[in-house]
Motif scaffolding. Structure first.
Motif, PDB file in Angstrom:
ATOM      1  N   ASN A  30       0.828  -1.207   0.000  1.00  0.00           N
ATOM      2  CA  ASN A  30       0.000   0.000   0.000  1.00  0.00           C
ATOM      3  C   ASN A  30       0.866   1.263   0.000  1.00  0.00           C
ATOM      4  OD1 ASN A  30      -2.361  -1.473  -0.001  1.00  0.00           O
ATOM      5  ND2 ASN A  30      -2.572  -1.458   2.230  1.00  0.00           N
ATOM      6  N   GLN A  31       1.973   1.209   0.746  1.00  0.00           N
ATOM      7  CA  GLN A  31       2.873   2.374   0.760  1.00  0.00           C
ATOM      8  C   GLN A  31       3.473   2.605  -0.627  1.00  0.00           C
ATOM      9  OE1 GLN A  31       5.701   1.456   3.843  1.00  0.00           O
ATOM     10  NE2 GLN A  31       4.345   2.102   5.510  1.00  0.00           N
ATOM     11  N   THR A  32       3.836   1.525  -1.296  1.00  0.00           N
ATOM     12  CA  THR A  32       4.388   1.653  -2.653  1.00  0.00           C
ATOM     13  C   THR A  32       3.352   2.225  -3.610  1.00  0.00           C
ATOM     14  OG1 THR A  32       5.820  -0.262  -2.226  1.00  0.00           O
ATOM     15  CG2 THR A  32       5.492   0.382  -4.517  1.00  0.00           C
ATOM     16  N   ARG A  33       2.120   1.734  -3.518  1.00  0.00           N
ATOM     17  CA  ARG A  33       1.057   2.231  -4.384  1.00  0.00           C
ATOM     18  C   ARG A  33       0.791   3.717  -4.129  1.00  0.00           C
ATOM     19  NH1 ARG A  33      -2.360  -1.767  -6.638  1.00  0.00           N
ATOM     20  NH2 ARG A  33      -4.091  -0.283  -6.568  1.00  0.00           N
ATOM     21  N   ALA A  34       0.830   4.108  -2.845  1.00  0.00           N
ATOM     22  CA  ALA A  34       0.594   5.516  -2.513  1.00  0.00           C
ATOM     23  C   ALA A  34       1.704   6.399  -3.088  1.00  0.00           C
ATOM     24  CB  ALA A  34       0.503   5.677  -0.993  1.00  0.00           C
ATOM     25  N   ALA A  35       2.961   5.916  -3.020  1.00  0.00           N
ATOM     26  CA  ALA A  35       4.070   6.700  -3.557  1.00  0.00           C
ATOM     27  C   ALA A  35       3.959   6.833  -5.080  1.00  0.00           C
ATOM     28  CB  ALA A  35       5.399   6.037  -3.173  1.00  0.00           C
ATOM     29  N   ILE A  36       3.584   5.742  -5.742  1.00  0.00           N
ATOM     30  CA  ILE A  36       3.423   5.786  -7.206  1.00  0.00           C
ATOM     31  C   ILE A  36       2.309   6.761  -7.579  1.00  0.00           C
ATOM     32  CG2 ILE A  36       2.738   4.428  -9.221  1.00  0.00           C
ATOM     33  CD1 ILE A  36       4.105   2.028  -7.922  1.00  0.00           C
ATOM     34  N   MET A  46       4.457   0.357 -15.920  1.00  0.00           N
ATOM     35  CA  MET A  46       5.663   0.093 -15.122  1.00  0.00           C
ATOM     36  C   MET A  46       5.863  -1.402 -14.922  1.00  0.00           C
ATOM     37  SD  MET A  46       4.637   3.000 -12.365  1.00  0.00           S
ATOM     38  CE  MET A  46       2.919   2.731 -12.763  1.00  0.00           C
ATOM     39  N   ASP A  47       7.110  -1.776 -14.710  1.00  0.00           N
ATOM     40  CA  ASP A  47       7.447  -3.159 -14.388  1.00  0.00           C
ATOM     41  C   ASP A  47       7.050  -3.413 -12.938  1.00  0.00           C
ATOM     42  OD1 ASP A  47      10.020  -5.390 -15.277  1.00  0.00           O
ATOM     43  OD2 ASP A  47       8.845  -5.494 -13.460  1.00  0.00           O
ATOM     44  N   ARG A  48       6.162  -4.364 -12.730  1.00  0.00           N
ATOM     45  CA  ARG A  48       5.644  -4.621 -11.390  1.00  0.00           C
ATOM     46  C   ARG A  48       6.743  -5.064 -10.429  1.00  0.00           C
ATOM     47  NH1 ARG A  48       3.139  -8.443  -8.050  1.00  0.00           N
ATOM     48  NH2 ARG A  48       1.163  -7.718  -7.166  1.00  0.00           N
ATOM     49  N   ARG A  49       7.652  -5.886 -10.922  1.00  0.00           N
ATOM     50  CA  ARG A  49       8.701  -6.398 -10.039  1.00  0.00           C
ATOM     51  C   ARG A  49       9.627  -5.279  -9.569  1.00  0.00           C
ATOM     52  NH1 ARG A  49      10.451 -11.197  -8.516  1.00  0.00           N
ATOM     53  NH2 ARG A  49       8.826 -12.178  -9.785  1.00  0.00           N
ATOM     54  N   LYS A  50       9.909  -4.304 -10.443  1.00  0.00           N
ATOM     55  CA  LYS A  50      10.785  -3.206 -10.036  1.00  0.00           C
ATOM     56  C   LYS A  50      10.101  -2.301  -9.021  1.00  0.00           C
ATOM     57  CE  LYS A  50      13.582  -3.010 -14.247  1.00  0.00           C
ATOM     58  NZ  LYS A  50      13.981  -2.198 -15.416  1.00  0.00           N
ATOM     59  N   GLN A  51       8.821  -2.014  -9.220  1.00  0.00           N
ATOM     60  CA  GLN A  51       8.113  -1.134  -8.302  1.00  0.00           C
ATOM     61  C   GLN A  51       7.884  -1.795  -6.941  1.00  0.00           C
ATOM     62  OE1 GLN A  51       7.540   2.047  -9.036  1.00  0.00           O
ATOM     63  NE2 GLN A  51       8.519   1.656 -11.026  1.00  0.00           N
ATOM     64  N   TYR A  52       7.660  -3.099  -6.972  1.00  0.00           N
ATOM     65  CA  TYR A  52       7.407  -3.833  -5.732  1.00  0.00           C
ATOM     66  C   TYR A  52       8.639  -4.650  -5.328  1.00  0.00           C
ATOM     67  CZ  TYR A  52       2.374  -2.898  -6.068  1.00  0.00           C
ATOM     68  OH  TYR A  52       1.145  -2.297  -6.102  1.00  0.00           O
ATOM     69  N   GLY A 103      -6.784   5.675 -12.292  1.00  0.00           N
ATOM     70  CA  GLY A 103      -6.151   5.172 -11.080  1.00  0.00           C
ATOM     71  C   GLY A 103      -5.056   4.164 -11.361  1.00  0.00           C
ATOM     72  N   LEU A 104      -4.605   3.546 -10.277  1.00  0.00           N
ATOM     73  CA  LEU A 104      -3.525   2.565 -10.367  1.00  0.00           C
ATOM     74  C   LEU A 104      -4.129   1.176 -10.529  1.00  0.00           C
ATOM     75  CD1 LEU A 104      -0.428   2.255 -10.216  1.00  0.00           C
ATOM     76  CD2 LEU A 104      -0.695   1.857  -7.764  1.00  0.00           C
ATOM     77  N   THR A 105      -3.671   0.452 -11.547  1.00  0.00           N
ATOM     78  CA  THR A 105      -4.187  -0.889 -11.847  1.00  0.00           C
ATOM     79  C   THR A 105      -3.039  -1.888 -11.807  1.00  0.00           C
ATOM     80  OG1 THR A 105      -5.876   0.053 -13.285  1.00  0.00           O
ATOM     81  CG2 THR A 105      -5.465  -2.308 -13.488  1.00  0.00           C
ATOM     82  N   ASP A 106      -3.294  -3.007 -11.127  1.00  0.00           N
ATOM     83  CA  ASP A 106      -2.280  -4.053 -10.998  1.00  0.00           C
ATOM     84  C   ASP A 106      -2.808  -5.307 -11.676  1.00  0.00           C
ATOM     85  OD1 ASP A 106      -0.458  -5.481  -8.143  1.00  0.00           O
ATOM     86  OD2 ASP A 106      -0.313  -5.798 -10.297  1.00  0.00           O
ATOM     87  N   ASP A 107      -2.119  -5.779 -12.724  1.00  0.00           N
ATOM     88  CA  ASP A 107      -2.587  -6.993 -13.402  1.00  0.00           C
ATOM     89  C   ASP A 107      -2.155  -8.269 -12.678  1.00  0.00           C
ATOM     90  OD1 ASP A 107      -0.075  -7.276 -16.068  1.00  0.00           O
ATOM     91  OD2 ASP A 107       0.111  -7.226 -13.895  1.00  0.00           O
TER      92      ASP A 107
END
Length: 573
Positions: A54-60, A270-276, A242-246
């Motif tokens: 959630n913190q990562t999503r908020a920062a993005i 964005m690359d999911r692995r890099k962001q998370y 908004g932010l969507t995660d596949d």
């Protein structure tokens, strides 16, 4: 000797554990204590991982919103610059003077170029500025990138813009022409009449710098759309804000302006692995812990399967086989614990049960078959003698003309009584073949004085009933009703429903007296008398086969008419 003595308590201890299911369950309970500990660790890990996600999503979201806001402000700045060309009034005044003839073409172009220079030359958001009057599109006034005139690109751009201007009215619109984005607007006078067109070339590097810098920082792909100017590979219609995660490989941040004209639409891929990356690291740690516990859990599972689940499964399967009628099913359980003793007891009980049921069933079947065959054997000579007597009588009265036909019918009767002794049940179609053979004899005997009616449903022909049920009833009708009266009518009526078959034999003839009713009542209770042997035998056979579920009734209430009704169930109980 001392070593052997020391091993005895250990052997007794392990032996008691192996032979006691209760001790084994205690061990399982002890191991099960570890499972909540593991689940608690997984829950804690999941909670922390969710919080980190959630913190990562908020920062993005926050970073993307800030970049979108800065870009949107720059786009609004370009729109304001386009509107100022109309609101300032300088271009309109110059055009009016040129229109009135106060100034010539060169002076008009100088005045227009001077205004463009003062207004737009120092604006970093613009890479190109041009305007022209709609009466003479060739009188183009522009700043920067003068090479466009030599290549013909400027002329093509002006022709495109001129055609668009008829639909723009007071609006602004972004268009892509070649490799560049342009902002197009009509120049209007005080009477809201179009007198010219303004073209502003957008400096994409300057306008979209907040988004491109963010994309470089996050290693993300940036897709932008302004009016019809957008990334052709992006399906903007299917996107949601908004932010969507596949949940596979990609994260998408999308900001849509909806139906707002000149609105900015942006998508960051964005690359999911890099962001998370931190989330994935924590997941890897949990995975390593789970792999370390996996061998223990496998051993527990194997133990439970072999010692408890497998024996219970064998017992359950054997119980189902017994329920399905496969008596004598056994289970290969020979251990010394409770399940082993239960398995041996179950196998012994199953074998004993099969032995008792087989013995009882065989005795019952043999007794019932013997009774049925005995009753059939008593019926067979009875109607054969009558048939032979009819043949004799016909031969004496008519010569030998019908003997061949009567012998054929007699053959059918003999087949029914002799060749089918091993068959207790036949279809109504087969039973009617025997009945028709008998009817032929009695029609030869009574001629036109006898009428036989057949009211049989077609679907009833496939119904099942005992062999020699209808023919003896016809014989009773002839002997006790038709023959004493010298003729009459016999009606055979059969119907079939989902539950049972209805058979009725109705005959006219001599009225039934009190003595006849007493004999009929005795026959209905299975007590044969000299004149109602066939009816008593039918009653006994039907009750032996169907038990109390069969219904047999004789109605003599109507003078000169007797009705025998039989209701035969479709299933044998």
């Amino acid at each position: 000797m001392e070593m052997d003595t020391g091993r005895q308590p250990k052997r007794r201890l392990f032996g008691s554990v192996r032979q006691s299911l209760r001790a084994q369950i205690g061990l399982i309970v002890l191991l099960s204590y570890l499972i909540p500990v593991v689940l608690l660790g997984v829950f804690t890990g999941g909670f922390l991982m969710k919080k980190l996600e959630n913190q990562t999503r908020a920062a993005i979201t926050s970073g993307a919103e800030q970049a979108w806001t800065l870009t949107e402000q720059k786009i609004q700045r370009t729109l304001d610059l386009a509107r100022d060309a109309t609101y300032d009034g300088e271009l309109m005044d110059s055009w009016q003077k040129w229109k009135d003839g106060s100034v010539g073409d060169n002076e008009y172009m100088r005045l227009g170029r001077s205004y463009l220079e003062r207004k737009y030359s120092r604006e970093p958001l613009l890479s190109f500025v041009a305007c022209f009057p709609v009466e003479k599109p060739d009188m183009r006034m522009y700043l920067r990138n003068g090479a466009m005139e030599n290549t013909g690109e400027l002329q093509a751009l002006c022709e495109t813009v001129l055609a668009m201007g008829e639909e723009l009215d007071t609006r602004c619109r972004f268009i892509r022409f070649g490799d560049n984005i342009y902002l197009v607007r009509n120049l209007l006078n005080l009477r809201m009449e179009r007198f010219g067109m303004l073209i502003l070339g957008i400096n994409e590097e300057s306008v979209f710098r907040p988004l491109t810098e963010l994309g470089q920082e996050w290693d993300a792909q940036v897709a932008v759309r302004l009016d019809d100017c957008g990334d052709p590979e992006t399906e903007w219609v299917d996107l949601g804000s908004g932010l969507t995660d596949d949940r596979k490989e990609k994260l998408y941040y999308t900001r849509l302006s909806g139906d707002i004209e000149n609105g900015l639409n942006v998508q960051l891929t964005m690359d999911r692995r890099k962001q998370y990356s931190e989330v994935y690291s924590f997941q890897m740690l949990l995975l390593v812990m789970a792999l370390l516990l996996l061998p223990i859990m496998i051993l527990i599972g194997v133990y439970l399967s072999r010692r408890i689940v497998k024996p219970l499964t064998l017992l359950s399967a054997a119980s189902r086989r017994i329920e399905e009628g496969k008596l004598g099913a056994t289970v290969p359980l020979n251990g010394e614990d409770e399940l082993g003793r239960l398995g041996r007891s179950f196998s012994q009980m199953s074998l004993r049960l099969k032995e008792l049921i087989d013995k009882t069933y065989k005795e019952e079947i043999e007794l019932k078959n013997a009774q049925i065959l005995a009753l059939q054997s008593r019926i067979n000579p009875h109607f054969i003698n009558n048939a032979l007597e009819d043949i004799n009588w016909t031969a004496r009265m008519e010569g030998s003309e019908n003997i061949s036909s009567m012998v054929t019918s007699l053959s059918v009767l003999l087949n029914a009584t002799m060749a089918r002794e091993d068959r207790r049940l036949v279809t109504l179609r087969e039973e009617m073949e025997v009945a028709e053979a008998y009817i032929y004899f009695i029609e030869q005997r009574f001629g036109t004085d006898l009428t036989v009616n057949r009211e049989i449903e077609e679907k009833a022909m496939d119904g099942i009933l005992p062999l020699l049920t209808i023919q003896p009833l016809l014989e009773n009708a002839v002997e006790h009703g038709i023959a004493p009266a010298g003729g009459g009518v016999i009606t055979i009526r059969c119907s079939l429903n989902d539950a049972c078959m209805h058979v009725e034999i109705i005959n006219t003839g001599r009225e039934t007296g009190k003595e006849d009713r007493e004999r009929i009542e005795a026959a209905l209770h299975g007590q044969p008398t000299g004149k109602h042997l066939g009816l008593a035998n039918i009653v006994n056979r039907l009750r032996l086969i169907y038990g109390e579920s069969v219904t047999i009734r004789v109605d003599t209430d109507t003078p000169g008419q007797t009705t025998v009704s039989i209701v035969i169930p479709r299933e044998i109980h």
